[in-house]
Design a protein around this motif. Structure first.
Motif, PDB file in Angstrom:
ATOM      1  N   ARG A 108      37.291  74.867  79.453  1.00 36.91           N
ATOM      2  CA  ARG A 108      36.922  75.097  80.845  1.00 36.91           C
ATOM      3  C   ARG A 108      35.600  75.849  80.944  1.00 36.91           C
ATOM      4  O   ARG A 108      35.186  76.522  79.981  1.00 36.91           O
ATOM      5  N   PRO A 109      34.920  75.770  82.082  1.00 40.19           N
ATOM      6  CA  PRO A 109      33.667  76.508  82.281  1.00 40.19           C
ATOM      7  C   PRO A 109      33.850  78.001  82.000  1.00 40.19           C
ATOM      8  O   PRO A 109      34.839  78.605  82.417  1.00 40.19           O
ATOM      9  N   GLY A 110      32.895  78.568  81.243  1.00 44.08           N
ATOM     10  CA  GLY A 110      32.942  79.984  80.903  1.00 44.08           C
ATOM     11  C   GLY A 110      33.764  80.306  79.672  1.00 44.08           C
ATOM     12  O   GLY A 110      33.807  81.459  79.229  1.00 44.08           O
ATOM     13  N   GLN A 111      34.413  79.311  79.072  1.00 47.98           N
ATOM     14  CA  GLN A 111      35.268  79.553  77.907  1.00 47.98           C
ATOM     15  C   GLN A 111      34.510  79.415  76.595  1.00 47.98           C
ATOM     16  O   GLN A 111      33.575  78.626  76.476  1.00 47.98           O
ATOM     17  N   GLU A 169      34.835  67.171  82.976  1.00 47.31           N
ATOM     18  CA  GLU A 169      35.887  67.662  82.093  1.00 47.31           C
ATOM     19  C   GLU A 169      35.444  67.560  80.641  1.00 47.31           C
ATOM     20  O   GLU A 169      34.744  66.623  80.246  1.00 47.31           O
ATOM     21  N   MET A 170      35.834  68.550  79.838  1.00 41.18           N
ATOM     22  CA  MET A 170      35.504  68.537  78.415  1.00 41.18           C
ATOM     23  C   MET A 170      36.787  68.727  77.612  1.00 41.18           C
ATOM     24  O   MET A 170      37.462  69.758  77.739  1.00 41.18           O
ATOM     25  N   VAL A 171      37.114  67.720  76.804  1.00 40.34           N
ATOM     26  CA  VAL A 171      38.325  67.767  75.985  1.00 40.34           C
ATOM     27  C   VAL A 171      37.952  67.364  74.559  1.00 40.34           C
ATOM     28  O   VAL A 171      37.332  66.323  74.335  1.00 40.34           O
ATOM     29  N   ILE A 172      38.343  68.201  73.594  1.00 41.57           N
ATOM     30  CA  ILE A 172      38.142  67.892  72.175  1.00 41.57           C
ATOM     31  C   ILE A 172      39.486  68.034  71.470  1.00 41.57           C
ATOM     32  O   ILE A 172      40.138  69.086  71.556  1.00 41.57           O
ATOM     33  N   HIS A 206      31.004  76.967  72.933  1.00 37.76           N
ATOM     34  CA  HIS A 206      30.654  78.003  73.899  1.00 37.76           C
ATOM     35  C   HIS A 206      30.173  77.309  75.169  1.00 37.76           C
ATOM     36  O   HIS A 206      29.102  76.685  75.168  1.00 37.76           O
ATOM     37  N   ARG A 207      30.969  77.409  76.225  1.00 39.49           N
ATOM     38  CA  ARG A 207      30.638  76.734  77.466  1.00 39.49           C
ATOM     39  C   ARG A 207      30.279  77.750  78.549  1.00 39.49           C
ATOM     40  O   ARG A 207      31.040  78.700  78.798  1.00 39.49           O
ATOM     41  N   ALA A 208      29.120  77.564  79.173  1.00 35.17           N
ATOM     42  CA  ALA A 208      28.707  78.443  80.262  1.00 35.17           C
ATOM     43  C   ALA A 208      29.486  78.102  81.529  1.00 35.17           C
ATOM     44  O   ALA A 208      30.092  77.037  81.643  1.00 35.17           O
ATOM     45  N   LYS A 209      29.454  79.022  82.481  1.00 31.87           N
ATOM     46  CA  LYS A 209      30.124  78.766  83.756  1.00 31.87           C
ATOM     47  C   LYS A 209      29.409  77.687  84.555  1.00 31.87           C
ATOM     48  O   LYS A 209      30.036  76.924  85.283  1.00 31.87           O
ATOM     49  N   GLU A 210      28.083  77.634  84.393  1.00 36.29           N
ATOM     50  CA  GLU A 210      27.293  76.648  85.136  1.00 36.29           C
ATOM     51  C   GLU A 210      27.159  75.379  84.322  1.00 36.29           C
ATOM     52  O   GLU A 210      26.939  75.412  83.105  1.00 36.29           O
ATOM     53  N   ASP A 211      27.304  74.235  84.964  1.00 33.80           N
ATOM     54  CA  ASP A 211      27.210  72.946  84.281  1.00 33.80           C
ATOM     55  C   ASP A 211      25.793  72.714  83.762  1.00 33.80           C
ATOM     56  O   ASP A 211      24.817  73.250  84.301  1.00 33.80           O
ATOM     57  N   ILE A 254      30.970  63.355  74.232  1.00 38.00           N
ATOM     58  CA  ILE A 254      30.830  64.470  75.173  1.00 38.00           C
ATOM     59  C   ILE A 254      29.482  65.179  75.092  1.00 38.00           C
ATOM     60  O   ILE A 254      29.177  66.009  75.945  1.00 38.00           O
ATOM     61  N   ILE A 255      28.665  64.881  74.068  1.00 42.05           N
ATOM     62  CA  ILE A 255      27.381  65.573  73.950  1.00 42.05           C
ATOM     63  C   ILE A 255      26.274  64.782  74.651  1.00 42.05           C
ATOM     64  O   ILE A 255      26.420  63.596  74.941  1.00 42.05           O
ATOM     65  N   ASP A 256      25.183  65.480  74.912  1.00 41.90           N
ATOM     66  CA  ASP A 256      23.969  64.835  75.409  1.00 41.90           C
ATOM     67  C   ASP A 256      22.890  64.807  74.330  1.00 41.90           C
ATOM     68  O   ASP A 256      22.152  63.836  74.204  1.00 41.90           O
TER      69      ASP A 256
END
Length: 312
Positions: free
Chosen positions: A12-15, A3-6, A39-44, A132-134
């Protein structure tokens, strides 16, 4: 997928989501926000922060991140890109490195939500972004009249950071220990790895430094598998030791080399003269190496830093 919350907003994935975190108001009562673009891709995959303008007068970083956004240079196949083009809005508005009270954001971590303005923004980054970042790329410049040739600053003891630096592939990689209360050190406490890119000088746009920041980011994202591109190899030099050559006298400073040049020990790098042509003193290199940073001020005082010389 994780999950990603800011700031209470779920991505959500793809958003692709734009978030504005309210900071404070100017004396005119105008609201100041911290805009964040996700910018989040659909794939993790890895989550990478790309930031500029931690120091408000370092415009090259702001322009580099802005260009990545507006030209949609990166389309993530996997993972997430978080862009913060301008972290220090207050410094940007006043053409200043610091906040109105003189505080340096990059010496204010982990911050406090009830502290100074710098401390409040540091707190937002510490609580909302770092967890949330790597990885991260934090884009900086030299100071006023001090220009840095494109380079990555990384702690050589950080093996993952070194791997990232080599993947970024800009001309110089320079050993730089983590500085107390800095953004990079605070992230490292959470086992997150942020590279510091330096290019050009503050309050002056340098197209080469901007292009190198974008190209290096592209190489790194490709290395992390976030994008998929075929890129040419780069020639990177690892600077194990560096030092500044300083002015022995005051006067008019006339360099004969430029940032990025390879130099030899005892080579004349510049001349310093008085305004009347009576005194002329050469500035010589004290080592073999490369000019990784340089003073562009036409008038210098004894003791001023003139050339940052890196030794391979």
């Amino acid at each position: 997928m994780k999950e990603m919350v800011i700031n209470g907003i779920r991505i959500r994935p793809g958003q692709s989501v734009n978030i504005e975190i309210a900071i404070a108001r100017l004396p005119t009562h105008t609201l100041i926000d911290l805009p964040i673009f996700i910018h989040r891709a659909k794939e993790d995959g890895p989550v990478v922060l790309i930031s500029g303008g931690v120091h408000g007068d370092e415009i090259n970083g702001v322009v580099a991140v802005k260009r990545m956004l507006e030209e949609e240079i990166f389309q993530p196949k996997r993972g997430t890109l978080i862009y913060i083009p301008l972290v220090n809005v207050y410094g940007f508005l006043s053409n200043s490195r610091t906040f109105p009270d003189g505080r340096d954001l990059n010496r204010s971590f982990p911050g406090n939500n009830k502290g100074s303005l710098a401390s409040q923004i540091a707190y937002i980054l510490t609580t909302q972004i770092i967890p949330i970042i790597d990885y991260g790329i934090d884009i900086h410049t030299g100071g006023r009249m001090l220009s840095n040739y494109p380079q990555i600053r990384v702690d050589f003891k950080d093996k993952i950071g070194m791997e990232m630096a080599k993947a970024f592939g800009t001309r110089f990689i320079i050993n730089s220990s983590h500085i107390d209360k800095s953004f990079r050190k605070e992230a490292f406490k959470f086992k997150k790895h942020i590279l510091v890119y330096e290019g050009g000088e503050s309050m002056r746009l340098d197209e080469f430094s901007v292009e190198e920041a974008i190209l290096g980011t592209k190489r790194l994202l490709n290395h992390l598998g976030i994008i998929e591109e075929t890129l040419p190899d780069s020639e990177t030099l690892v600077i194990k030791e560096s030092s500044w050559t300083r002015a022995k006298i005051s006067g008019i400073f006339t360099p004969v080399v430029k940032p990025g040049d390879e130099i030899k020990k005892r080579q004349v790098l510049a001349r310093i003269s008085d305004p009347y042509g009576q005194v002329k003193v050469p500035v010589k290199s004290n080592a073999n190496g490369y000019i990784v940073g340089m003073n562009y001020s036409p008038v210098v005082n004894a003791g001023d830093a003139l050339f940052h010389i890196g030794k391979v």
